[in-house]
Design an enzyme around this catalytic site. Structure first.
Site, PDB file in Angstrom:
ATOM      1  N   HIS A   1       9.277  18.784  28.542  1.00  0.00           N
ATOM      2  CA  HIS A   1       8.142  19.305  27.948  1.00  0.00           C
ATOM      3  C   HIS A   1       8.600  19.983  26.881  1.00  0.00           C
ATOM      4  O   HIS A   1       8.904  21.058  26.998  1.00  0.00           O
ATOM      5  CB  HIS A   1       7.484  20.209  28.974  1.00  0.00           C
ATOM      6  CG  HIS A   1       6.219  20.749  28.666  1.00  0.00           C
ATOM      7  ND1 HIS A   1       4.992  20.680  29.230  1.00  0.00           N
ATOM      8  CD2 HIS A   1       5.792  21.200  27.248  1.00  0.00           C
ATOM      9  CE1 HIS A   1       4.064  21.305  28.666  1.00  0.00           C
ATOM     10  NE2 HIS A   1       4.467  21.639  27.457  1.00  0.00           N
TER      11      HIS A   1
ATOM     12  N   ASP B   1       8.996  23.912  27.914  1.00  0.00           N
ATOM     13  CA  ASP B   1       7.879  24.192  26.987  1.00  0.00           C
ATOM     14  C   ASP B   1       8.337  24.568  25.679  1.00  0.00           C
ATOM     15  O   ASP B   1       7.779  25.702  25.208  1.00  0.00           O
ATOM     16  CB  ASP B   1       6.723  24.959  27.741  1.00  0.00           C
ATOM     17  CG  ASP B   1       5.359  24.973  26.924  1.00  0.00           C
ATOM     18  OD1 ASP B   1       5.321  24.152  26.263  1.00  0.00           O
ATOM     19  OD2 ASP B   1       4.646  25.689  27.387  1.00  0.00           O
TER      20      ASP B   1
HETATM   21  O1  DOR Z   1       2.785  28.454  24.661  1.00  0.00           O
HETATM   22  C1  DOR Z   1       2.198  27.264  24.235  1.00  0.00           C
HETATM   23  N1  DOR Z   1       2.479  26.828  23.293  1.00  0.00           N
HETATM   24  N2  DOR Z   1       1.529  27.012  25.189  1.00  0.00           N
HETATM   25  C2  DOR Z   1       0.628  25.769  24.750  1.00  0.00           C
HETATM   26  O2  DOR Z   1      -0.128  25.478  25.661  1.00  0.00           O
HETATM   27  C3  DOR Z   1       1.080  25.237  23.386  1.00  0.00           C
HETATM   28  C4  DOR Z   1       2.328  25.534  22.857  1.00  0.00           C
HETATM   29  C5  DOR Z   1       2.520  25.170  21.699  1.00  0.00           C
HETATM   30  O3  DOR Z   1       2.420  23.881  21.148  1.00  0.00           O
HETATM   31  O4  DOR Z   1       2.619  25.925  20.701  1.00  0.00           O
HETATM   32 ZN    ZN Z   2       0.807  23.367  27.931  1.00  0.00          ZN
HETATM   33 ZN    ZN Z   3       3.497  22.691  26.038  1.00  0.00          ZN
END
Ligand code: DOR
Ligand code: ZN
Ligand code: ZN
Length: 371
Positions: A30, A255
């Protein structure tokens, strides 16, 4: 509770003398690489270099791009950049719905051979009928759906996450589809997934280092504490750790979500959602979970490497290795990141664990040079 699996154990080699290990290179299912669309935030080149420098040889970028990889032609643009610029394996996601708008599902068949899985990450699929159709297609074609769970009716509250997870778990039970939950952050999410696993649902999930090491109590009015889902309560963090220990949580992803300095300079309210994570993940987790005795080193390597490989059917990669000096102490300085994103709540943290070398398919793609 104890760790249910530990097949990371046999494949961590200790180098004699120093506290240096050679382990399976990390996999991040991710990340956000921003190309095509916003190369001012991150590119395939900078994102993959950042990953390689931290011990990763495989990263999976999410499809909130421009254009959205929702058809063969759009996906081809992203694949072309990957072929040209990636220094490690970059396996993209296709979106679940056209334009990630949550209305019409993509043609799974035409995309499945070139993607790791399908996700509308950045938003939840609000309409359960659409999610049901997506799961039916995923099941028929043996694809994985990776869901960002957020029910817009509940803002960014804990309910917003776990209520949509509960909805999806029922659909996954009904369809038999391989279902993966992105970045879980609440205690109720852990419990819902634990119960679903017990009843035989084909579900897996990830959480991220910040949800394991930080809570609302640490938030300051700075953009580097702004992400979606947001940091939660200490009870949520504790439940996530319990989930790591009992196997409910399958893997750790970052993430990694880079934005420009301007977009992150607007405080907690005004800044864009997202923090970078690739260059801090192993050191913060090693220092604050392994060294503190919360989880074993073997479990951490499993969570960051062998478990995501297995779930996402990436095959074994015995020639992909990360050499980590576990005694190297350093202070996180986001201005030195290779990523174009520099916003992290871990800035200034003192950590143990430095990547000395990353090998991808046996070739050195990163070597620490003490710069
Ligand atoms: O913190 C986040 N950043 N959450 C998301 O759902 C999208 C992601 C982004 O693309 O920056
Ligand atoms: Zn997300
Ligand atoms: Zn994400």
């Amino acid at each position: 509770m104890k760790c249910t699996t530990s097949y990371g154990k046999e494949i961590i080699m200790r180098k004699s003398g120093a506290n240096v290990i050679v382990c399976p290179a990390f996999v991040d299912v991710h990340v956000h690489l921003r190309e095509p669309g916003r190369p001012d935030k991150e590119t395939i080149r900078t994102g993959s270099l950042a990953a390689a420098s931290a011990g990763y040889t495989c990263i999976c970028p999410m499809p909130n791009l421009d254009p959205v990889p929702d058809c063969r032609e759009n996906l081809e643009q992203e694949l072309e950049l990957i072929r040209r610029d990636a220094c490690i394996q970059v396996l993209p996601y296709a979106s679940i719905t056209m334009g990630r708008k949550g209305l019409e599902t993509v043609d799974f068949e035409s995309l499945k051979d070139s993607v790791v899985a399908f996700s509308d990450d950045g938003s939840g699929v609000q309409d359960s009928a659409v999610m049901l159709r997506a799961m039916e297609s995923a099941k028929a074609l043996d694809c994985i759906l990776a869901a960002h769970c957020e029910d817009n009716r509940y803002g960014d509250s804990p309910e917003s996450e776990w209520k949509q997870i509960e909805r999806d778990l029922e659909l996954a039970a009904r369809t038999g589809c391989a279902y993966h939950v992105c970045h879980i952050s609440t205690a109720r999410s852990v419990e819902a997934i634990r119960q679903a696993k017990r009843s035989g649902v084909d579900v897996s999930c990830e959480t991220a280092p910040h949800y394991l090491l930080l809570t609302q109590n640490e938030i300051r009015d700075e953009g580097r504490f702004k992400m979606n889902p947001p940091l939660r309560m200490p009870d949520d963090r504790d439940a996530l750790i319990q989930g790591l220990l009992d196997g409910t949580i399958d893997m750790i992803a970052t993430d990694h979500a880079p934005h420009t300095a301007a977009e992150k300079s607007l405080g907690l309210r005004g800044s864009a959602n997202g923090i970078v994570g690739l260059e801090t993940s192993f050191p913060v987790l090693y220092t604050y979970l392994v060294r503190k005795g919360v989880i074993t080193l073997e479990r951490l390597v499993e969570l960051m490497s062998t478990a995501p490989r297995k779930r996402f059917r990436l095959g074994e990669a015995p020639m992909d290795t990360a050499t980590m000096d576990l005694d190297a102490v350093w202070t996180i300085d986001s201005s030195r990141f290779r990523s174009m994103g520099h916003s992290t709540p871990f800035d200034g943290w003192e950590v143990y664990g430095r990547c000395l070398e990353t090998r991808y398919k046996g070739k050195t793609v990163y070597a620490f040079d003490n710069e």
